[in-house]
Enzyme design. Structure first.
Site, mmCIF file in Angstrom:
data_model
loop_
_atom_site.group_PDB
_atom_site.id
_atom_site.type_symbol
_atom_site.label_atom_id
_atom_site.label_comp_id
_atom_site.label_asym_id
_atom_site.label_seq_id
_atom_site.Cartn_x
_atom_site.Cartn_y
_atom_site.Cartn_z
ATOM 1 C CB CYS A 244 -0.856 0.020 1.266
ATOM 2 S SG CYS A 244 -1.411 -1.595 1.778
ATOM 3 C CG ASN B 38 3.651 -0.029 2.324
ATOM 4 O OD1 ASN B 38 3.336 -1.022 1.688
ATOM 5 N ND2 ASN B 38 4.608 0.784 1.928
ATOM 6 N N GLY B 39 3.028 -3.246 3.986
ATOM 7 C CA GLY B 39 4.023 -4.330 4.082
ATOM 8 C C GLY B 39 3.382 -5.656 4.411
ATOM 9 C CG MET C 2 22.738 -30.536 -12.546
ATOM 10 S SD MET C 2 22.685 -29.187 -13.744
ATOM 11 C CE MET C 2 21.835 -29.938 -15.099
ATOM 12 C CD GLU D 40 20.028 -15.410 -12.387
ATOM 13 O OE1 GLU D 40 20.417 -14.370 -11.851
ATOM 14 O OE2 GLU D 40 19.481 -16.341 -11.773
ATOM 15 C CE LYS E 126 20.081 -21.049 -7.520
ATOM 16 N NZ LYS E 126 21.469 -20.718 -7.501
#
Length: 1170
Positions: free
Chosen positions: A95, A322-323, A577, A992, A1043
């Protein structure tokens, strides 16, 4: 149509709505007959989506008919209940929050108008429902505008007493029952010695709000309660608190709408299901120039879930937030348990009428609000001190903190565990108004003080225009710091002065002298008889030949791959893996109960934290033992054992078992029973432990030790320590005895980081994994571990490895203190039945049902039979079923050698028979390992003509490769995948690790090495403007399946010149990134990144990659509201990345559950077509 993708396949889903999923009329698409409606309805007539509907897999209890009945009784103002894989408990919110206050307490209408500006400029922080005109909630909390109310009541012929001599508040009622509800409230007030002066209907403009909001609009009624003659301000405040609490508990009935926004003699709350600009048009009171206030706290809500309601809007009674509170379940359970030890001089016998402190079915903010208000009202603490107790700074590792403040925080830690999570909490009781930031400072908060003595605080910059020459002070809140204005003393109090004042208010440092340490207990017992060492097995049964290893499910992999590295290197071993072994519920090798639990992790709605770079906020310290009365600050509260970490050595466990220091007593609960008692013996043993534990707590014992030491002796078999602990912990909470005892678990069953985490999550205070220690001692004597290692060094090495592992697990969820993690149950179970969950793990999600206590009992007895029953030479050798590495005759794996061999043969030689063999073995493996393998094809449908099916050449255009960076696979393999996908018209994914510009500039169309999907992850490796512009899809990677909640790690020796060039780094230097999108703290931050990426490449489709876990559908609906066009759901088994085995094996859920939940929640929200 926005498709949802899994890591290994992509489903284009029709936006059809199955009536069994969505018979929820109020949230039906509320847009009548406009174009949008036609489009949506047209798409609904498409064929039913062939999505995996794992509703069908619900094994127990939750019958669909029963759910449908419940939903038909749903009232227009209620959000949908639990259905399919959607559960309202998984909702989140994020919020915009801010306040404006005249420090000298001077009232004016300008404060309210400035608050309106503040609120409207945070409109982007809120979100809209499917009608694009209903907000997720907005509100304002202000001081009572006496002149306005006096004028309004005079028109009704009622004379309002002076300000301070009455309390007021707005109620949400319904037309049908409001008269009855008001009359019952009047009676209740009378019984408490209060009188109701008048009720008024709050004037409202219905045209100002969206259609969805109008469907659930309440009747807003305002009450005025007079202060009795002779009552002082504080007593009246408490009487009003009791009235509101009791009215909330006693007057709400099925089918009746009854909600009190606030009831106070100082403040009033106006809120509802608005966008932040609709708020000011809806309530006409807010436009009246007579509405004068000295402070206004505003809030605009973005509920990640998309079933916001009028009731859930903020501000609440004393706060706007907020959180996220990540430790909520544990906080709420322990608050309930404290009801057994709380007493109050202020309320006396009336205190019990205020229970439960935390009302049911509240959000994290609502629960926090209840507890904060309760502590302030029921004890002699001021509001700022209550906030300090619940949201402490990271004091444990802060060497610069003044001793008095440190001592206050340590004393407070003995009183209550922190409510942990990224949060900016603004709070007020009408006198004080302030804000506090969590210990990590993971939410923004900035404030100005102007020269005309006004303070403005907001969760972002630019919400309030002020001439720079008029600014007296400009700053931001730092982690754990507090900002406070006292309107009575008419001053701004800075954090240092405020906390010093509170720290000195009582002799906390003197009280702390009375805390108990292990050293103190050791010294006190020196003069007593020497500690008896537990009996050691004979030499032929030591070490790897110890039969108890087999009894408790150890394997050679456990010993070699997990335990030896912990004893040698003080840390957990790494793997990579992914995980292709079967889920515990599909295993053929008697898995122990811990294996059914999967760790939850943070994604999007709050960030995981980095346990290494942010080590300063992490702490393993914990008080253990009985808690004193929360409401009466005293030295009594520190009479607990203060431990540096949760692992106890064998000698210390023996010591605590017979400890009598300071009059403490310990009760040992033996969790073994004779093998001959069979399955019934197992069940009876759990019930006996619960009975004995409750009796011991009532008899004044301070410590309970759950012990399986007797297992294997005299034909005795042990109940799983986890089942015994869970059942006992919940029984103690139920009987309100949990806070009277500490629980120590002495078990041979726990040995890995995950096992210790599960025990801590379900109620253990400390753990002694004695068999792991005894094994290490034997391995040292055999020369496997350095022969000069002492027992103390063994204990210390293991404790350090476990501590580091626990820190990583907590950090995934954004939790930084072990004290908050304990009992917080931050797990989901896969494959455990409802009855078992209710008995031992109440409140844990287990969405597909599964094994019963009977099955787990039989498997425990089977292990005993395998160990002690058939005494052949084979049974003396520890089993190796191949949980980690495939073994012939062992546990099944999805990738097994024969199918890989067949695939290579089929690909190299175009051998059709080899391909058939590959298909057959792979389908068989999937059946043995994964949920999707349990689904069967419907084969009684009418066949369709093959000409109606798309040709294969079109179908493959929807294929995409997994996101693997080059580095995890070779550059050659990476480029080959790109060339192949470009030739068939599919899409390859960079991963990534980025992609070098020579791969996407000036490429030969038949040999293009360009990846169509470009990933953007936390390291932002190689993300340049050119990289973003040359993509068909831009994929924001929020987490990695193998992970989740952890960052990537590429060791230095793997960082070649090519990798270094692409990632703008140096060859040979290791690359470690923090958890993905470590800088995304909320759904709005993600919406901002989506917007930025859209600007960098308007033609690209923006995709967001999430990982399957309970509640991922709720997060995905927030992502859809944030304008993502494509969602990827990754499973727990995928990924090439390296991580500790704990993360690879025990975090994340199967993608099948994630896909089904995401689809159902998006349909339920009418967001599927986005």
């Amino acid at each position: 149509m926005a498709p949802i993708t899994t890591d290994n396949c992509e489903f284009e889903c029709a936006t059809s709505v199955d009536s069994s999923i969505n018979n929820n009329t109020n949230f039906e698409n509320a847009i009548d007959n406009d174009n949008d409606s036609e489009n949506v309805n047209a798409s609904r007539t498409n064929e039913q989506s062939n999505e995996l509907d794992l509703n069908q897999v619900q094994v127990e209890g939750e019958h669909v008919e029963h759910e449908e009945e419940e939903q038909q009784q749903q009232m227009p103002w209620e959000a949908p209940g639990k259905q399919g894989l959607y559960d309202p408990q998984n909702e989140h919110e994020a919020c915009g929050v801010g306040f404006i206050v005249a420090i000298d307490g001077k009232r004016s209408h300008k404060i309210l108008r400035d608050a309106q500006t503040l609120s409207e400029r945070m409109n982007h922080r809120g979100a809209c429902a499917c009608d694009n005109d209903t907000g997720d909630g907005a509100g304002v909390l202000a001081s009572i505008p006496h002149r306005l109310y006096a004028k309004a009541l005079a028109a009704q012929g009622v004379n309002l007493p002076e300000l301070g001599n009455y309390a007021t508040g707005i109620f949400y009622l319904d037309e049908a029952q409001h008269v009855a509800a008001e009359s019952e409230f009047n009676e209740l007030a009378k019984s408490l010695g209060l009188s109701v002066l008048a009720w008024r209907t709050v004037p409202a403009n219905q045209q100002a709000i969206g259609i969805v909001a109008r469907k659930s609009e309440p009747l807003s009624r305002q009450v005025f309660v007079a202060r009795p003659a002779g009552s002082d301000e504080k007593s009246f405040e408490r009487q009003v608190f009791v009235l509101r609490k009791r009215a909330t508990h006693e007057l709400g009935k099925p089918g009746r709408r009854f909600y009190i926004c606030s009831l106070s003699d100082r403040t009033v709350v106006y809120k509802g299901l608005f966008t932040s600009d609709q708020l000011w048009d809806y309530y006409t009171d807010l436009k009246d120039p007579d509405f004068e206030t000295y402070m206004a706290l505003v809030h605009t809500r973005f509920s990640t879930n998309t079933f916001p309601s009028w009731e859930r809007a903020h501000p609440l009674r004393v706060l706007a937030h907020n959180g996220e509170i990540n430790t909520l379940r544990g906080n709420v359970n322990l608050m309930k348990a404290r009801e057994g030890v709380m007493q109050s001089d202020l309320f006396g016998e009336q205190l019990k009428k205020l229970y439960p402190v935390v009302e049911p079915n509240l959000s994290d903010s609502g629960s926090f609000d209840c507890v904060l208000e309760f502590i302030t009202m029921a004890s002699e603490r001021s509001l700022p001190e209550s906030v300090m107790t619940m949201v402490p700074e990271a004091w444990q590792n802060d060497r610069t903190m003044p001793q008095e403040k440190r001592d206050f925080y340590q004393w407070a830690a003995c009183v209550m565990e922190p409510w942990d999570g990224p949060a900016l909490i603004s709070f007020t009781d009408g006198r004080f108004i302030g804000a506090v930031l969590d210990r990590n400072g993971l939410r923004p908060s900035r404030f100005y003080v102007t020269k005309d003595n006004v303070l403005v605080m907001a969760s972002e910059v630019g919400v309030y225009d002020v001439d720079p020459s008029q600014v007296a002070l400009k700053s931001r809140l730092k982690p754990g710091r507090m900002l406070l204005v006292d309107t009575k003393e008419q001053k701004l109090i800075q954090d240092i002065e405020l906390k010093a004042r509170i720290a000195k208010s009582r002799p906390h440092s003197d009280w702390l002298q009375q805390k108990i340490t292990l050293d103190e207990i050791r010294n006190a017992n020196v003069l007593n008889t020497p500690i008896e060492e537990p009996a050691k097995p004979p030499a032929s049964q030591r070490g790897i030949f110890d039969p108890r290893l087999s009894l408790f499910g150890y394997t050679t992999e456990t010993v070699n791959m997990l335990l030896i590295p912990m004893f040698k290197n003080k840390k957990e071993a790494l793997g990579s893996m992914g995980n292709d072994a079967p889920l515990a519920c599909l295993s053929g090798f008697q898995p122990i109960p811990y294996e059914y639990f999967k760790q939850l992790f943070a994604q999007v709605t709050n960030p995981p934290i980095d346990p290494f770079r942010e080590k300063v906020v992490m702490s393993m310290q914990c008080p253990v033992g009985p808690e004193a009365n929360l409401l009466q600050p005293s030295a009594q509260q520190v009479h607990r054992i203060w431990l540096p970490n949760p692992i106890l050595s064998i000698p210390d466990t023996q010591l605590l078992k017979r400890n009598t220091h300071r009059g403490w007593k310990t009760k040992v609960l033996d969790i073994t029973f004779p093998y001959s008692d069979g399955y019934q013996g197992y069940l009876d043993c759990i019930d006996r432990i619960c009975r004995e534990g409750v009796n011991a707590a009532q008899a004044g014992y301070q410590l309970l030790v759950i012990s399986d030491r007797e297992a294997g002796v005299n034909e005795h078999v042990a109940v799983s320590a986890l089942l015994a602990l869970g059942a006992l912990h919940h029984r103690l909470i139920e009987t309100l005895q949990r806070m009277k005892v500490g629980i120590i678990v002495e078990t041979a069953e726990a040995r890995e980081v995950h096992h210790v985490c599960v025990l801590l999550g379900y109620g253990a205070d400390v753990i002694c994994p004695y068999l792991a220690f005894e094994l290490a001692e034997a391995l040292r004597d055999d020369g496997v571990i350095a022969p000069d290692t002492t027992n103390k060094q063994i204990y210390a090495a293991y404790a350090q490895a476990i501590d580091t592992g626990i820190a990583k697990v907590m950090a995934k969820m954004g939790i930084s203190t072990l004290q908050s993690y304990k009992s917080a149950q931050i797990f989901e179970a896969v494959g455990l039945g409802k009855e078992l969950i209710d008995k031992c793990f109440r409140g844990t999600q287990s969405r597909i049902g599964g094994v019963t206590l009977e099955i787990l009992a039989k498997e425990g007895l089977e292990r005993f039979q395998l160990t002690y029953g058939k005494v052949s030479p084979d049974t003396r050798i520890l089993r190796n079923p191949g949980q980690y590495h495939w073994r012939h005759g062992g546990e099944a794996h999805i990738n097994e050698p024969s199918s890989i061999g067949s695939l290579q043969e089929a690909a190299v030689n175009n051998n059709q028979n080899a391909f058939e063999a590959f298909k057959k073995t792979t389908l068989e493996s999937v059946k043995q390992c994964a949920l999707r393998g349990q689904l069967e094809f419907v084969d009684d449908r009418k066949k369709i003509n093959i000409d109606e099916v798309e040709p294969a050449s079109e179908i493959v255009k929807r294929f995409a490769t997994g996101a693997m960076s080059f580095g995890s696979i070779s550059l050659e393999a990476h480029q080959t995948l790109s060339i192949t996908m470009n030739r068939i018209g599919g899409k390859s994914n960079t991963g990534e690790g980025g992609e070098d510009s020579d791969r996407y500039l000036n490429q030969d169309p038949n040999h293009s090495r360009r990846s169509a999907i470009k990933q953007v992850a936390s390291g932002r490796f190689g993300v340049t403007a050119s990289y973003l512009a040359n993509a068909d899809d831009l994929q924001i990677k929020m987490a990695q399946g193998a992970k989740p909640g952890e960052g990537g790690e590429l060791p230095g020796y793997k960082v070649t010149k090519d990798i270094a060039k692409t990632r703008k780094s140096v060859p040979g230097v290791g690359l470690i990134s923090p958890p993905p999108h470590h800088d995304i703290y909320s759904i709005e931050d993600l919406a901002e990144l989506i917007y930025d990426l859209k600007c960098s490449n308007p033609n690209a489709r923006i995709s967001v990659k999430l990982v399957s876990e309970v509640g991922v559908g709720v997060v995905a609906s927030g992502v859809a509201k944030g304008k993502a066009e494509h969602i990827v759901i990754s499973g727990h088994d995928g990924g090439t990345g390296a991580s500790s085995w704990t993360g690879i094996k025990n975090a994340g859920l199967p993608w099948e559950l994630g896909i089904a939940e995401t689809h159902q929640v998006l349909v339920l929200n009418n967001l599927r077509s986005r």
